[in-house]
Enzyme design. Structure first.
Site, PDB file in Angstrom:
ATOM      1  N   ASP A  21       1.033  -1.259  -0.075  1.00  0.00           N
ATOM      2  CA  ASP A  21      -0.172  -0.037  -0.165  1.00  0.00           C
ATOM      3  C   ASP A  21       0.941   1.439  -0.091  1.00  0.00           C
ATOM      4  O   ASP A  21       1.954   1.218   0.590  1.00  0.00           O
ATOM      5  CB  ASP A  21      -0.818  -0.147   1.255  1.00  0.00           C
ATOM      6  CG  ASP A  21      -1.885   1.024   1.082  1.00  0.00           C
ATOM      7  OD1 ASP A  21      -2.472   1.387   0.050  1.00  0.00           O
ATOM      8  OD2 ASP A  21      -2.482   1.492   2.240  1.00  0.00           O
ATOM      9  N   GLY A  22       0.347   2.279  -0.556  1.00  0.00           N
ATOM     10  CA  GLY A  22       1.127   3.671  -0.695  1.00  0.00           C
ATOM     11  C   GLY A  22       1.687   4.178  -1.630  1.00  0.00           C
ATOM     12  O   GLY A  22       2.180   5.109  -1.751  1.00  0.00           O
ATOM     13  N   HIS A  38       3.270   3.683  -8.990  1.00  0.00           N
ATOM     14  CA  HIS A  38       3.078   2.333  -9.396  1.00  0.00           C
ATOM     15  C   HIS A  38       4.169   1.779 -10.121  1.00  0.00           C
ATOM     16  O   HIS A  38       4.518   0.741  -9.809  1.00  0.00           O
ATOM     17  CB  HIS A  38       1.808   2.057 -10.154  1.00  0.00           C
ATOM     18  CG  HIS A  38       0.569   2.232  -9.655  1.00  0.00           C
ATOM     19  ND1 HIS A  38       0.325   2.030  -8.295  1.00  0.00           N
ATOM     20  CD2 HIS A  38      -0.461   3.219 -10.097  1.00  0.00           C
ATOM     21  CE1 HIS A  38      -1.109   2.338  -7.816  1.00  0.00           C
ATOM     22  NE2 HIS A  38      -1.530   3.238  -8.835  1.00  0.00           N
ATOM     23  N   ASN A  69     -10.410  -2.451  -6.906  1.00  0.00           N
ATOM     24  CA  ASN A  69      -9.370  -1.549  -7.734  1.00  0.00           C
ATOM     25  C   ASN A  69      -9.981  -1.255  -8.967  1.00  0.00           C
ATOM     26  O   ASN A  69      -9.479  -0.354  -9.584  1.00  0.00           O
ATOM     27  CB  ASN A  69      -8.115  -2.158  -7.720  1.00  0.00           C
ATOM     28  CG  ASN A  69      -7.384  -2.005  -6.421  1.00  0.00           C
ATOM     29  OD1 ASN A  69      -6.254  -2.639  -6.204  1.00  0.00           O
ATOM     30  ND2 ASN A  69      -7.363  -1.233  -5.786  1.00  0.00           N
TER      31      ASN A  69
END
Length: 246
Positions: A21-22, A38, A69
């Site tokens: 995550d993040g 990404h 998502n």
């Protein structure tokens, strides 16, 4: 700073799962678009997979793309799918070199045709590898997985293939996406969030949870080792008392 040499080889987790995550927030900190996050997240994946293989881990599962998502902006979803295809092509040799077997769980058929084809090709070309099993959770949601298992079992009960009295954890396990995988020992989530986010809800029943305030692109060997050391210092009782374990 802790390194792989600091680990206790006798107390390694068998199966680590990671909620990566993040990426988006990391990119925002850099003043860049989410796509940039990404792209750098892919580098962290490569490093983490290689480090886990080096440690001698048997199973690593990465939450790569959830069923939720798909609701993200189309440009972001398209980018994630392109990154998936390019990464699979690029890392095939690395997977084989490290004796890593690729696996995937989730509603894989919902992926774009090109991503679906590339994924299956790499799975096939690594199927004989006998080292670590790397599982990508793609278009995955734990509630959907459990719902699917309940449906399949119900159909078998209706057709007298399974008797209701025989339904136990083993029967349920055999109908989950993860039927070939052991339960998770250590679940890591990056970015500082303290949520499970619909990930492996059945399989983490007795997992040790480790939340780290580091965005995924910055997740390094040091962070992985610290998570495992933290795990090795915990007492896993599985419902028993400390006295019973000792």
């Amino acid at each position: 700073m802790s390194t792989i040499k600091d680990l206790n080889d006798g107390k390694l987790p068998n199966h680590i799962a990671i909620i990566m995550d993040g990426n988006g927030r990391w990119a925002k900190q850099q003043g860049r678009q989410r796509v940039f996050g990404h792209e750098n997240g892919v580098k962290a994946v490569k490093q983490t997979v290689e480090n886990c293989a080096k440690i001698g881990l048997d199973y690593l599962t990465l939450y790569a793309f959830s069923t939720e998502n798909w609701k993200r902006p189309k440009i972001e979803v398209d980018t994630l799918m392109k990154l998936l295809v390019s990464s699979l092509k690029k890392e095939l040799d690395t997977l084989n070199k490290n004796n890593i077997k690729l696996n995937a769980i989730g509603n894989i058929a919902s992926l774009p045709k090109k991503a679906y084809k590339e994924l299956n090709e790499v799975i096939s070309k690594t199927s004989e590898n006998s080292g670590m099993t790397l599982t990508l959770a793609l278009s995955y949601g734990a509630r959907e997985e459990i719902k699917s298992a309940v449906y399949e079992i119900s159909v078998k009960v209706k057709n007298n293939i399974i008797s209701p009295e025989t339904i136990d954890e083993t029967i349920i396990n055999t109908h989950l996406y993860t039927h070939d995988l052991p339960d998770v020992d250590l679940l890591i989530r990056t970015s500082g969030e303290h949520r499970i986010s619909n990930f492996l809800l059945w399989q983490i029943a007795y997992a040790e949870l480790y939340f780290i305030d580091v965005f995924w692109p910055d997740f390094s060997e040091h962070h992985l080792v610290e998570a495992i050391i933290n795990y090795q210092n915990r007492e896993r009782r599985f419902g028993k008392t400390s006295e019973q374990l000792n």
